[in-house]
Motif scaffolding. Sequence first.
Motif, mmCIF file in Angstrom:
data_model
loop_
_atom_site.group_PDB
_atom_site.id
_atom_site.type_symbol
_atom_site.label_atom_id
_atom_site.label_comp_id
_atom_site.label_asym_id
_atom_site.label_seq_id
_atom_site.Cartn_x
_atom_site.Cartn_y
_atom_site.Cartn_z
ATOM 1 N N UNK A 25 0.848 -1.183 0.000
ATOM 2 C CA UNK A 25 0.000 0.000 0.000
ATOM 3 C C UNK A 25 0.886 1.236 0.000
ATOM 4 N N UNK A 26 0.600 2.156 -0.904
ATOM 5 C CA UNK A 26 1.378 3.392 -1.042
ATOM 6 C C UNK A 26 0.414 4.578 -0.991
ATOM 7 N N UNK A 27 0.972 5.788 -0.961
ATOM 8 C CA UNK A 27 0.169 6.988 -0.752
ATOM 9 C C UNK A 27 0.076 7.846 -2.010
ATOM 10 N N UNK A 28 -1.104 8.403 -2.235
ATOM 11 C CA UNK A 28 -1.260 9.367 -3.318
ATOM 12 C C UNK A 28 -0.376 10.581 -3.034
ATOM 13 N N UNK A 29 0.218 11.113 -4.090
ATOM 14 C CA UNK A 29 1.114 12.249 -3.936
ATOM 15 C C UNK A 29 2.535 11.855 -3.605
ATOM 16 N N UNK A 30 2.803 10.553 -3.613
ATOM 17 C CA UNK A 30 4.127 10.067 -3.222
ATOM 18 C C UNK A 30 5.200 10.440 -4.233
ATOM 19 N N UNK A 31 6.426 10.467 -3.752
ATOM 20 C CA UNK A 31 7.602 10.489 -4.621
ATOM 21 C C UNK A 31 8.677 9.657 -3.954
ATOM 22 N N UNK A 32 9.019 8.524 -4.591
ATOM 23 C CA UNK A 32 10.021 7.626 -4.043
ATOM 24 C C UNK A 32 11.171 7.384 -5.014
ATOM 25 N N UNK A 33 11.173 8.075 -6.161
ATOM 26 C CA UNK A 33 12.224 7.867 -7.145
ATOM 27 C C UNK A 33 11.631 7.710 -8.529
ATOM 28 N N UNK A 34 12.460 7.240 -9.475
ATOM 29 C CA UNK A 34 12.026 7.230 -10.871
ATOM 30 C C UNK A 34 12.300 5.910 -11.584
ATOM 31 N N UNK A 35 12.466 4.834 -10.854
ATOM 32 C CA UNK A 35 12.594 3.532 -11.497
ATOM 33 C C UNK A 35 11.224 3.081 -12.012
ATOM 34 N N UNK A 36 11.221 2.036 -12.853
ATOM 35 C CA UNK A 36 9.966 1.564 -13.428
ATOM 36 C C UNK A 36 8.961 1.162 -12.353
ATOM 37 N N UNK A 37 9.413 0.382 -11.359
ATOM 38 C CA UNK A 37 8.479 -0.053 -10.321
ATOM 39 C C UNK A 37 7.943 1.121 -9.521
ATOM 40 N N UNK A 38 8.799 2.072 -9.205
ATOM 41 C CA UNK A 38 8.366 3.197 -8.373
ATOM 42 C C UNK A 38 7.404 4.106 -9.135
ATOM 43 N N UNK A 39 7.714 4.414 -10.390
ATOM 44 C CA UNK A 39 6.792 5.289 -11.118
ATOM 45 C C UNK A 39 5.504 4.557 -11.492
ATOM 46 N N UNK A 40 5.484 3.250 -11.346
ATOM 47 C CA UNK A 40 4.251 2.498 -11.618
ATOM 48 C C UNK A 40 3.124 2.909 -10.683
ATOM 49 N N UNK A 41 3.474 3.386 -9.469
ATOM 50 C CA UNK A 41 2.426 3.814 -8.540
ATOM 51 C C UNK A 41 2.494 5.318 -8.279
ATOM 52 N N UNK A 42 3.123 6.061 -9.185
ATOM 53 C CA UNK A 42 3.151 7.515 -9.065
ATOM 54 C C UNK A 42 1.898 8.123 -9.671
#
Length: 406
Positions: free
Chosen positions: A135-152
Amino acid sequence: MSVTATPIELEDVHGAHNYHPLPVTVSHGEGAWVWDDEGHRYLDFLAAYSALNFGHRHPDLVRAAHEQLDRLTLTSRAFHHDLLGPFCAELAELAGKEMVLPMNSGAEAVETALKVARRWGYEVKGVPDEQATVVVMDGNFHGRTISIISFSGDPVAHDHYGPYTPGFRVVGYGDAAALESAIDETTVAVLVEPVQGEAGVVLPPEGYLAEVRRICTEHRVLMVADEVQSGLGRTGETFACDLEGVVPDVYVLGKALGGGIVPLSAVVADGDVLGVLDPGSHGSTFGGNALAVAVGREVIRLLATGEPQQRARDLEPVLRDGLAPLLGHGLVGLRVRGLWAGLDLDPALGTGRDLCEALVGRGVLVKDTHGSTIRVSPPLTIDRADLEWGLEQVRGAVGDLVAAAG
């Protein structure tokens, strides 16, 4: 193009356009100040998004780097070196945890934490293979890899990079009820920023982090705190989670850990979490290299004194009081936590970029995010007088935009 062209011209032609820098070419820095290639001086009010928490060329950090350059820089993890063990022990002690997994960038550390959480879910919690959810949060920023931007939720970071990595559920930041509703038997982790930095220094509702901790504990889910920007003194505590007395299962650290000299990040947790990894299951050639951890150990030593954290606490009211008069007079929003502020410019006056460019002319460097918002995050070592001068320039620049609007 001739190599006699300016650095900006050469970058524009030969560098990929994945950034839109302000038109300033920094050539050297000292403390909270930098100078461009024409000799103009600027107050650094960004500190590389908290990577420069200790300012430019902090003498203790530079000394540690110089000394290590004369001895050893890299072995890879194929061999031991004499600093990795002490670094891991010291960072574990600072965080009150048992184990450390060093990496390089913040995004690498987030990816590492996600991998560890999934493996923990399968091997410890007993989630069926290939079914783990986070579970992740709307408005998140955790980086720019494929997996991370998948939930951006940011279309600039997200769009046109699919197909995307599955297994993530997005809920509203600050909504504990929505978080609890999103958790089921497949959930292995909740990934949360204690303060959403890239979103504009967005603060959670009071008590929210404690609720996240409770929910994770009750549902046997790992609480993973991304403290890459918020950690290591920025908010007035070693970790932003400390502001609510919350201890996550996993800390994700980066930026300031490398002292503004070298990339260094880490995942920090107890053995029952990081212990799921075994040789060959994860790695990094440069992760935990001797040069980086030599600097990192000095960063830990500085933080262990408590002085950077205290300085952020002491300067928080100066930062808040210096910006509060702008509310309703150019600013429509203001959020302050430690030595960190998010300012929302009235869109009728212009964009955040407009304000940043105006501040360049006044000798202050900041950066916009999400249209009309800018972040203020000077080095924790900044002198009070310099901070007050910088805030005076912000007030002047906003006042100019108000006057120009009529």
